[in-house]
Design a protein around this motif. Structure first.
Motif, PDB file in Angstrom:
ATOM      1  N   THR A 108       0.879  -1.169   0.000  1.00  0.00           N
ATOM      2  CA  THR A 108       0.000   0.000   0.000  1.00  0.00           C
ATOM      3  C   THR A 108       0.912   1.212   0.000  1.00  0.00           C
ATOM      4  N   TYR A 109       0.991   1.878  -1.140  1.00  0.00           N
ATOM      5  CA  TYR A 109       2.040   2.870  -1.401  1.00  0.00           C
ATOM      6  C   TYR A 109       1.988   4.049  -0.438  1.00  0.00           C
ATOM      7  N   ASN A 110       0.796   4.487  -0.111  1.00  0.00           N
ATOM      8  CA  ASN A 110       0.615   5.596   0.836  1.00  0.00           C
ATOM      9  C   ASN A 110      -0.482   5.196   1.808  1.00  0.00           C
ATOM     10  N   ASN A 111      -0.240   5.394   3.086  1.00  0.00           N
ATOM     11  CA  ASN A 111      -1.173   4.922   4.107  1.00  0.00           C
ATOM     12  C   ASN A 111      -1.969   6.094   4.679  1.00  0.00           C
ATOM     13  N   THR A 112      -3.220   6.156   4.262  1.00  0.00           N
ATOM     14  CA  THR A 112      -4.076   7.307   4.521  1.00  0.00           C
ATOM     15  C   THR A 112      -4.263   7.587   6.001  1.00  0.00           C
ATOM     16  N   ILE A 113      -4.484   6.545   6.773  1.00  0.00           N
ATOM     17  CA  ILE A 113      -4.823   6.725   8.184  1.00  0.00           C
ATOM     18  C   ILE A 113      -3.610   7.109   9.024  1.00  0.00           C
ATOM     19  N   PHE A 114      -2.480   6.426   8.771  1.00  0.00           N
ATOM     20  CA  PHE A 114      -1.323   6.590   9.645  1.00  0.00           C
ATOM     21  C   PHE A 114      -0.248   7.511   9.085  1.00  0.00           C
ATOM     22  N   GLY A 115      -0.400   7.946   7.826  1.00  0.00           N
ATOM     23  CA  GLY A 115       0.477   8.971   7.289  1.00  0.00           C
ATOM     24  C   GLY A 115       1.881   8.532   6.928  1.00  0.00           C
ATOM     25  N   THR A 116       2.019   7.352   6.334  1.00  0.00           N
ATOM     26  CA  THR A 116       3.327   6.907   5.851  1.00  0.00           C
ATOM     27  C   THR A 116       3.267   6.662   4.343  1.00  0.00           C
ATOM     28  N   ARG A 117       4.440   6.573   3.722  1.00  0.00           N
ATOM     29  CA  ARG A 117       4.516   6.252   2.293  1.00  0.00           C
ATOM     30  C   ARG A 117       5.834   5.540   2.001  1.00  0.00           C
ATOM     31  N   TYR A 118       5.822   4.782   0.921  1.00  0.00           N
ATOM     32  CA  TYR A 118       7.035   4.114   0.464  1.00  0.00           C
ATOM     33  C   TYR A 118       7.936   5.110  -0.262  1.00  0.00           C
ATOM     34  N   THR A 119       9.216   5.072   0.041  1.00  0.00           N
ATOM     35  CA  THR A 119      10.206   5.825  -0.723  1.00  0.00           C
ATOM     36  C   THR A 119      11.188   4.878  -1.388  1.00  0.00           C
ATOM     37  N   GLU A 120      11.045   3.587  -1.108  1.00  0.00           N
ATOM     38  CA  GLU A 120      11.866   2.541  -1.723  1.00  0.00           C
ATOM     39  C   GLU A 120      10.977   1.335  -1.967  1.00  0.00           C
ATOM     40  N   LEU A 121      11.094   0.711  -3.120  1.00  0.00           N
ATOM     41  CA  LEU A 121      10.245  -0.419  -3.465  1.00  0.00           C
ATOM     42  C   LEU A 121      10.851  -1.744  -2.992  1.00  0.00           C
ATOM     43  N   PRO A 122      10.006  -2.748  -2.762  1.00  0.00           N
ATOM     44  CA  PRO A 122      10.509  -4.071  -2.392  1.00  0.00           C
ATOM     45  C   PRO A 122      11.403  -4.645  -3.487  1.00  0.00           C
ATOM     46  N   LYS A 123      12.388  -5.409  -3.075  1.00  0.00           N
ATOM     47  CA  LYS A 123      13.277  -6.073  -4.025  1.00  0.00           C
ATOM     48  C   LYS A 123      12.759  -7.490  -4.246  1.00  0.00           C
ATOM     49  N   THR A 124      12.111  -7.692  -5.387  1.00  0.00           N
ATOM     50  CA  THR A 124      11.496  -8.976  -5.679  1.00  0.00           C
ATOM     51  C   THR A 124      11.391  -9.182  -7.178  1.00  0.00           C
ATOM     52  N   ASP A 125      11.451 -10.446  -7.592  1.00  0.00           N
ATOM     53  CA  ASP A 125      11.235 -10.793  -8.991  1.00  0.00           C
ATOM     54  C   ASP A 125       9.760 -11.076  -9.268  1.00  0.00           C
ATOM     55  N   ALA A 126       8.966 -11.140  -8.202  1.00  0.00           N
ATOM     56  CA  ALA A 126       7.537 -11.388  -8.354  1.00  0.00           C
ATOM     57  C   ALA A 126       6.847 -10.107  -8.820  1.00  0.00           C
ATOM     58  N   THR A 127       5.638 -10.254  -9.337  1.00  0.00           N
ATOM     59  CA  THR A 127       4.841  -9.096  -9.745  1.00  0.00           C
ATOM     60  C   THR A 127       4.593  -8.186  -8.544  1.00  0.00           C
ATOM     61  N   LEU A 128       4.869  -6.922  -8.704  1.00  0.00           N
ATOM     62  CA  LEU A 128       4.644  -5.961  -7.627  1.00  0.00           C
ATOM     63  C   LEU A 128       3.292  -5.288  -7.814  1.00  0.00           C
ATOM     64  N   VAL A 129       2.449  -5.402  -6.807  1.00  0.00           N
ATOM     65  CA  VAL A 129       1.096  -4.825  -6.806  1.00  0.00           C
ATOM     66  C   VAL A 129       1.042  -3.737  -5.755  1.00  0.00           C
ATOM     67  N   THR A 130       0.398  -2.627  -6.051  1.00  0.00           N
ATOM     68  CA  THR A 130       0.277  -1.588  -5.032  1.00  0.00           C
ATOM     69  C   THR A 130      -1.061  -0.871  -5.099  1.00  0.00           C
ATOM     70  N   ASP A 131      -1.540  -0.491  -3.931  1.00  0.00           N
ATOM     71  CA  ASP A 131      -2.728   0.340  -3.764  1.00  0.00           C
ATOM     72  C   ASP A 131      -2.247   1.786  -3.653  1.00  0.00           C
ATOM     73  N   MET A 132      -2.580   2.614  -4.632  1.00  0.00           N
ATOM     74  CA  MET A 132      -2.167   4.024  -4.640  1.00  0.00           C
ATOM     75  C   MET A 132      -3.340   4.969  -4.418  1.00  0.00           C
ATOM     76  N   SER A 133      -4.348   4.506  -3.728  1.00  0.00           N
ATOM     77  CA  SER A 133      -5.575   5.296  -3.603  1.00  0.00           C
ATOM     78  C   SER A 133      -5.348   6.719  -3.123  1.00  0.00           C
ATOM     79  N   SER A 134      -4.496   6.895  -2.137  1.00  0.00           N
ATOM     80  CA  SER A 134      -4.372   8.234  -1.550  1.00  0.00           C
ATOM     81  C   SER A 134      -3.146   9.002  -2.014  1.00  0.00           C
TER      82      SER A 134
END
Length: 357
Positions: free
Chosen positions: A146-172
């Motif tokens: 969840t790229y940005n967390n509406t309730i608690f006020g955090t966000r990703y500034t670095e993405l996970p390191k994985t070969d799997a498909t990366l899915v993200t919720d960018m709602s906020s």
């Protein structure tokens, strides 16, 4: 009289967009009828749908090998749609950084072998786990964030390191900062926070992921079906799509996402800077992980928090009460929140602090 609306969603919309919608409400584009009255299969609305799709592609620099879908059900419905469309090996890993991330995981467990790769729950979701320390299982179909967390006020500034498909919720945070779409297999976002009225959800999915839905996947959740029908398999959320188009046009006229990111960073810097230099207000989020969209803060006690919200409302600063899970206050400063609104909030915060120390 317009107030400064700091709601987390449905949220404030750009004034020029509202004025344009007001102007066109009774007669859209000389059709003699409102956009909310016309057939979704008629040429006028299909043109709206197509332009909205193309403008979003332009604004986010979406590669040609991705499909853009306009669907319904909110981001919450995507908690089920994602595993129903993407599971091949039957398992996926989730990173829990807030309430909606946790709900996505819980829903996902109904459809496959889901595991929590990392979580900041024990610390009240006040930070994003360090990506270099996160380990994923072998053979997973995707990693959900969840790229940005509406309730608690955090966000990703670095993405996970994985070969799997990366899915993200960018709602906020969608369209609030430049994002490399090619790093993700799937992005989804409820539009009611940073784009349009409630009712529309945007899905950006790599085309190679289409066509593998589970046999039990409802037709309305099947990405391939929506893609084949240009998001018009059934009656879509016509008015939110139209409003999205107006917002996309407004955003392009503003200079696009890079310009909007600079404005958002300036707004956040002003607000966080004031909070950090105050002995009265506090933000609990790790500095490196602070959201530039949702800024939670507290006063010395809950009684003052309630008084703050009440008096702010009387001063035209509304919807500042924090989510029930976090308490305190939360200022959502989405794209449509002008910097004047943030400055007005800071001025009120100064006054309230002086009167209540």
């Amino acid at each position: 009289m317009r107030v400064f609306n700091f709601a987390a969603g449905p949220s404030t919309l750009p004034l020029p967009v509202l004025e344009q919608a007001q102007k066109e409400l009774l007669d859209y584009n000389n059709t003699g009828m409102s956009i909310i009255e016309m057939s979704h299969r008629g040429k006028p609305f299909m043109a709206v749908n197509d332009e909205a799709n193309q403008l979003l592609r332009e604004l986010m620099n979406i590669p040609d090998d991705y499909s853009v879908l306009f669907v319904q059900g909110g981001a919450t419905q995507q908690f089920a749609a994602v595993p129903l469309n993407l599971l091949k090996n039957g398992k996926a890993d989730y990173i829990l950084t807030g309430n909606f991330a946790a709900k996505a995981y819980e829903e996902g467990t109904k459809y496959g072998d889901m595991a929590i790769a990392a979580s900041s729950k024990d610390a009240g979701y006040t930070f994003i786990p360090d990506m270099k320390d996160v380990k994923f299982r072998d053979g997973i179909d995707y990693v959900h964030t969840t790229y940005n967390n509406t309730i608690f006020g955090t966000r990703y500034t670095e993405l996970p390191k994985t070969d799997a498909t990366l899915v993200t919720d960018m709602s906020s945070c969608i369209l609030s900062e430049v994002v490399d779409v090619s790093k993700f297999g799937l992005i989804y976002a409820g539009a009611q926070k940073n784009i349009a009225p409630a009712g529309l959800t945007i899905v950006i999915v790599k085309k190679e992921l289409l066509g593998n839905a589970s046999p039990i996947c409802p037709v309305m959740l099947n990405y391939a079906v929506q893609d084949k029908n240009n998001s018009l398999y059934n009656t879509p959320p016509c008015f939110p799509i139209y409003m999205s188009l107006l917002v996309f046009r407004w955003l392009k006229a503003m200079g696009g996402v890079p310009v909007m990111q600079k404005i958002n960073e300036e707004k956040a810097k002003l607000l966080y800077g004031f909070i950090d230099n105050s002995s009265f207000y506090k933000n609990k989020v790790a500095v490196k992980d602070r959201s530039i969209m949702n800024v939670p803060f507290i006063t010395p006690n809950e009684e003052l928090d309630a008084k703050f919200v009440s008096e702010a409302t009387k001063n035209g600063l509304v919807s500042l009460k924090g989510h029930r899970l976090a308490g305190g206050m939360r200022a959502s400063i989405y794209n449509a929140m002008p910097i004047e609104g943030v400055k007005a909030l800071i001025d009120f915060m100064k006054k309230f602090e002086l009167e209540n120390k």
